[in-house]
Design an enzyme around this catalytic site. Structure first.
Site, PDB file in Angstrom:
ATOM      1  N   ARG A  79       0.777  -0.869   0.086  1.00 51.52           N
ATOM      2  CA  ARG A  79      -0.086  -0.269  -0.672  1.00 51.52           C
ATOM      3  C   ARG A  79       0.949   1.561  -0.483  1.00 51.52           C
ATOM      4  O   ARG A  79       1.918   1.806   0.728  1.00 51.52           O
ATOM      5  CB  ARG A  79      -0.929   0.322   1.297  1.00 51.52           C
ATOM      6  CG  ARG A  79      -2.064   1.522   1.335  1.00 51.52           C
ATOM      7  CD  ARG A  79      -2.997   0.685   2.467  1.00 51.52           C
ATOM      8  NE  ARG A  79      -3.415   1.833   2.482  1.00 51.52           N
ATOM      9  CZ  ARG A  79      -4.817   2.634   1.250  1.00 51.52           C
ATOM     10  NH1 ARG A  79      -5.693   1.486  -0.144  1.00 51.52           N
ATOM     11  NH2 ARG A  79      -5.915   3.251   1.743  1.00 51.52           N
ATOM     12  N   ASP A 253     -13.831   4.415   6.477  1.00 52.03           N
ATOM     13  CA  ASP A 253     -14.459   3.927   4.821  1.00 52.03           C
ATOM     14  C   ASP A 253     -14.767   2.291   5.089  1.00 52.03           C
ATOM     15  O   ASP A 253     -14.429   1.642   4.373  1.00 52.03           O
ATOM     16  CB  ASP A 253     -13.257   3.978   3.818  1.00 52.03           C
ATOM     17  CG  ASP A 253     -13.848   4.271   2.316  1.00 52.03           C
ATOM     18  OD1 ASP A 253     -14.613   3.953   2.651  1.00 52.03           O
ATOM     19  OD2 ASP A 253     -13.217   4.974   1.548  1.00 52.03           O
ATOM     20  N   ASP A 271      -8.174  -0.749   3.784  1.00 47.71           N
ATOM     21  CA  ASP A 271      -8.278   0.852   2.971  1.00 47.71           C
ATOM     22  C   ASP A 271      -8.761   1.241   4.367  1.00 47.71           C
ATOM     23  O   ASP A 271     -10.187   1.637   4.671  1.00 47.71           O
ATOM     24  CB  ASP A 271      -9.355   0.816   2.455  1.00 47.71           C
ATOM     25  CG  ASP A 271      -9.482   2.196   1.742  1.00 47.71           C
ATOM     26  OD1 ASP A 271      -8.295   2.678   1.290  1.00 47.71           O
ATOM     27  OD2 ASP A 271      -9.944   2.100   0.252  1.00 47.71           O
ATOM     28  N   GLU A 273      -7.253   3.935   5.647  1.00 45.78           N
ATOM     29  CA  GLU A 273      -7.489   5.938   5.985  1.00 45.78           C
ATOM     30  C   GLU A 273      -8.080   6.680   6.404  1.00 45.78           C
ATOM     31  O   GLU A 273      -7.479   7.769   6.582  1.00 45.78           O
ATOM     32  CB  GLU A 273      -6.554   6.234   4.472  1.00 45.78           C
ATOM     33  CG  GLU A 273      -8.066   6.067   3.051  1.00 45.78           C
ATOM     34  CD  GLU A 273      -7.676   5.837   2.210  1.00 45.78           C
ATOM     35  OE1 GLU A 273      -6.293   6.097   1.459  1.00 45.78           O
ATOM     36  OE2 GLU A 273      -8.792   5.883   1.235  1.00 45.78           O
TER      37      GLU A 273
HETATM   38  N1  LIG Z   1      -4.016  -7.144   1.652  1.00 44.81           N
HETATM   39  C1  LIG Z   1      -4.852  -7.025   0.123  1.00 44.81           C
HETATM   40  N2  LIG Z   1      -4.602  -8.640  -0.231  1.00 44.81           N
HETATM   41  C2  LIG Z   1      -5.650  -8.978  -1.993  1.00 44.81           C
HETATM   42  N3  LIG Z   1      -5.691  -7.884  -2.225  1.00 44.81           N
HETATM   43  C3  LIG Z   1      -5.384  -6.865  -1.553  1.00 44.81           C
HETATM   44  C4  LIG Z   1      -5.001  -6.589  -0.957  1.00 44.81           C
HETATM   45  N4  LIG Z   1      -5.201  -5.104  -0.634  1.00 44.81           N
HETATM   46  C5  LIG Z   1      -5.943  -4.517  -1.351  1.00 44.81           C
HETATM   47  N5  LIG Z   1      -6.320  -5.319  -2.240  1.00 44.81           N
HETATM   48  C6  LIG Z   1      -6.697  -5.380  -3.564  1.00 44.81           C
HETATM   49  O1  LIG Z   1      -6.451  -3.313  -4.081  1.00 44.81           O
HETATM   50  C7  LIG Z   1      -8.048  -3.521  -3.828  1.00 44.81           C
HETATM   51  C8  LIG Z   1      -7.845  -1.809  -4.021  1.00 44.81           C
HETATM   52  O2  LIG Z   1      -7.433  -1.737  -1.927  1.00 44.81           O
HETATM   53  P1  LIG Z   1      -7.402  -0.615  -1.181  1.00 44.81           P
HETATM   54  O3  LIG Z   1      -9.664  -0.431  -0.809  1.00 44.81           O
HETATM   55  O4  LIG Z   1      -7.095  -0.834   0.555  1.00 44.81           O
HETATM   56  O5  LIG Z   1      -7.618   0.695  -1.680  1.00 44.81           O
HETATM   57  P2  LIG Z   1      -7.553   1.495  -2.515  1.00 44.81           P
HETATM   58  O6  LIG Z   1      -9.719   1.177  -2.796  1.00 44.81           O
HETATM   59  O7  LIG Z   1      -7.292   1.303  -4.145  1.00 44.81           O
HETATM   60  O8  LIG Z   1      -7.469   3.182  -1.856  1.00 44.81           O
HETATM   61  P3  LIG Z   1      -8.136   3.995  -1.627  1.00 44.81           P
HETATM   62  O9  LIG Z   1      -9.973   3.449  -1.221  1.00 44.81           O
HETATM   63  O10 LIG Z   1      -7.409   4.359  -0.471  1.00 44.81           O
HETATM   64  O11 LIG Z   1      -8.766   4.595  -2.673  1.00 44.81           O
HETATM   65  C9  LIG Z   1      -8.618  -4.169  -3.271  1.00 44.81           C
HETATM   66  O12 LIG Z   1     -10.399  -3.235  -3.924  1.00 44.81           O
HETATM   67  C10 LIG Z   1      -8.564  -4.888  -3.502  1.00 44.81           C
HETATM   68  O13 LIG Z   1      -8.515  -5.898  -4.888  1.00 44.81           O
HETATM   69 MG   LIG Z   2     -10.677   1.280  -1.470  1.00 45.86          MG
END
Ligand SMILES: Nc1ncnc2c1ncn2[C@@H]1O[C@H](COP(=O)(O)OP(=O)(O)OP(=O)(O)O)[C@@H](O)[C@H]1O
Ligand SMILES: [Mg+2]
Length: 383
Positions: A79, A253, A271, A273
């Site tokens: 991340r 969130d 997520d 944050e």
């Molecule tokens: N630990 C994990 N293992 C597998 N897939 C993950 C993992 N963390 C995140 N992902 C994949 O990444 C995608 C986005 O992750 P996350 O929701 O944490 O961040 P984001 O939505 O991109 O960021 P933000 O919501 O902060 O803009 C998830 O939907 C998932 O598909």
């Molecule tokens: Mg997200």
């Protein structure tokens, strides 16, 4: 989950261009420092994730290394803090807080929060700080296009499967909120530490929300004109602040789009944050409101959506079943949620203008994809 190898797929880190081979060699050099001598890490990058989320970057990688048991491969996700030059969604972004919140929530509950591993704080390796967490298997309700549009695993599921997903998802909130002494354990999440004052945690969260709006319309590098809807809502929220001084761990969130599922049960709670301290209604309202927003967007396009799914009534009933706690009235929180979504849409819209993806709309309120819902809500409460 089989991901195509990076050599097959052009790497696309959201809003940034970074060379995958460069990333791979930098990660390898960093892990060589971080891991014990003789680990000899080898990094394989997989394609980035663009499907969900708009504010962070996510890199998928395998690390093969040697430990006592021989050569082994671990599956991780990095991340990465968003670059501050790319029209950030949030005025401040604290990856350390997310890391700590995840670490503690995983340790203190049975909730499937991915285990966090190494933290790169300097920003020297990838240009922004990042941490590695364990990679989890599962599917995510899509944000793009929203799952309410149909033609996806959740929309097409049976009523029983959808019911199971609702129940197990709301139970995640109940479990997080049951962590004892959250105000002490998670004291670092109190908005007071970022300079937002107020008598209660909720008042401080509201001050932070106003700060975010004012930054998006005046203080950031790229801004938009003030929004009559947002100002009306914020004034009403401040005049009608609930009296609660509760301080549970609030995931923030808390959307089904931020969970991964297997067999309609959460396998990962992602997520962090927006994690904070405050009343449990913050998360409970958010999980229902996020669905209302997606339903609203489906409705604007004259799609049927999922009107019986994750309704506020269902969320409240499932929450009480899981926790034994009856939620307070959620109306105030829905207005709060609407402003929060408004801030996200202001920033993502500003970013789209910045990158030439859309023309600036004629008025700021046109940024709000949930505008009809937002207006209905304000009319209902007499704001
Ligand atoms: N630990 C994990 N293992 C597998 N897939 C993950 C993992 N963390 C995140 N992902 C994949 O990444 C995608 C986005 O992750 P996350 O929701 O944490 O961040 P984001 O939505 O991109 O960021 P933000 O919501 O902060 O803009 C998830 O939907 C998932 O598909
Ligand atoms: Mg997200």
């Amino acid at each position: 989950m089989s991901q195509p190898a990076v050599s097959d797929v052009p790497m696309h880190l959201t809003r940034s261009t970074r060379d995958p081979e460069e990333i791979r060699s930098r990660l390898t050099a960093w892990l060589t420092e971080v891991l014990p001598d003789g680990a000899e890490p080898e990094v394989t990058l997989h394609a980035g994730i663009d499907a969900n989320g708009m504010s962070s970057e996510t890199v998928i990688l395998d690390v093969t290394y040697t430990d006592d048991s021989g050569r082994r491969t671990g599956e991780y996700v990095a991340r990465v803090a968003p670059s501050t030059t790319d029209v950030p969604v949030f005025p401040e972004y604290n990856l350390e807080h997310q890391y700590e919140a995840m670490r503690l929530a995983a340790e203190l509950t049975e909730v499937p929060v991915p285990r966090v591993h190494w933290f790169e704080r300097s920003g020297d390796v990838l240009g922004s700080p990042f941490f590695l967490m364990e990679r989890i298997e599962g599917v995510v309700p899509p944000d793009v296009l929203p799952y309410t549009f149909g033609d996806n695993w959740l929309y097409d599921a049976t009523p029983e499967q959808q019911e199971k997903l609702m129940r197990t998802s709301v139970a995640v909130l109940a479990r997080l909120h049951a962590i004892p002494d959250a105000a002490t354990t998670f004291a670092f999440l109190d908005p007071r530490l970022s300079g937002y004052d107020g008598r209660t945690p909720l008042a401080r969260n509201l001050a932070k929300l106003r700060g975010w709006y004012e930054w998006a319309t005046g203080g950031a590098d790229e801004t938009v004109a003030p929004s009559p809807l947002m100002e009306r809502a914020l004034t009403w929220l401040e005049a009608n602040l609930p009296d609660s001084d509760e301080a549970v761990l609030v995931w923030g969130d808390a959307r089904i789009g931020n969970m991964m599922y297997q067999d309609f049960e959460p396998t990962a709670v992602l997520d962090w944050e927006m994690a904070t301290l405050g009343p449990r209604e913050l998360d409970a309202s958010w999980i229902a409101f996020a669905h209302l927003v997606f339903n609203e967007i489906a409705g604007v396009l004259e799609l049927p959506g999922m009107p019986d799914f994750l309704t506020p009534e269902k969320v409240a009933a499932l929450y009480e079943e899981a926790s034994g706690v009856k939620l307070g009235d959620l109306t105030w929180y829905f207005v709060y949620n609407a402003v929060h979504w408004g801030c996200v849409f202001l920033r993502t819209g500003t970013r789209q203008i910045h990158f030439g993806e859309i023309e600036a709309p004629p008025e700021t309120d046109a940024f709000f994809h949930h505008r009809p819902l937002f207006e209905r809500l304000l009319n209902e409460v007499g704001a």
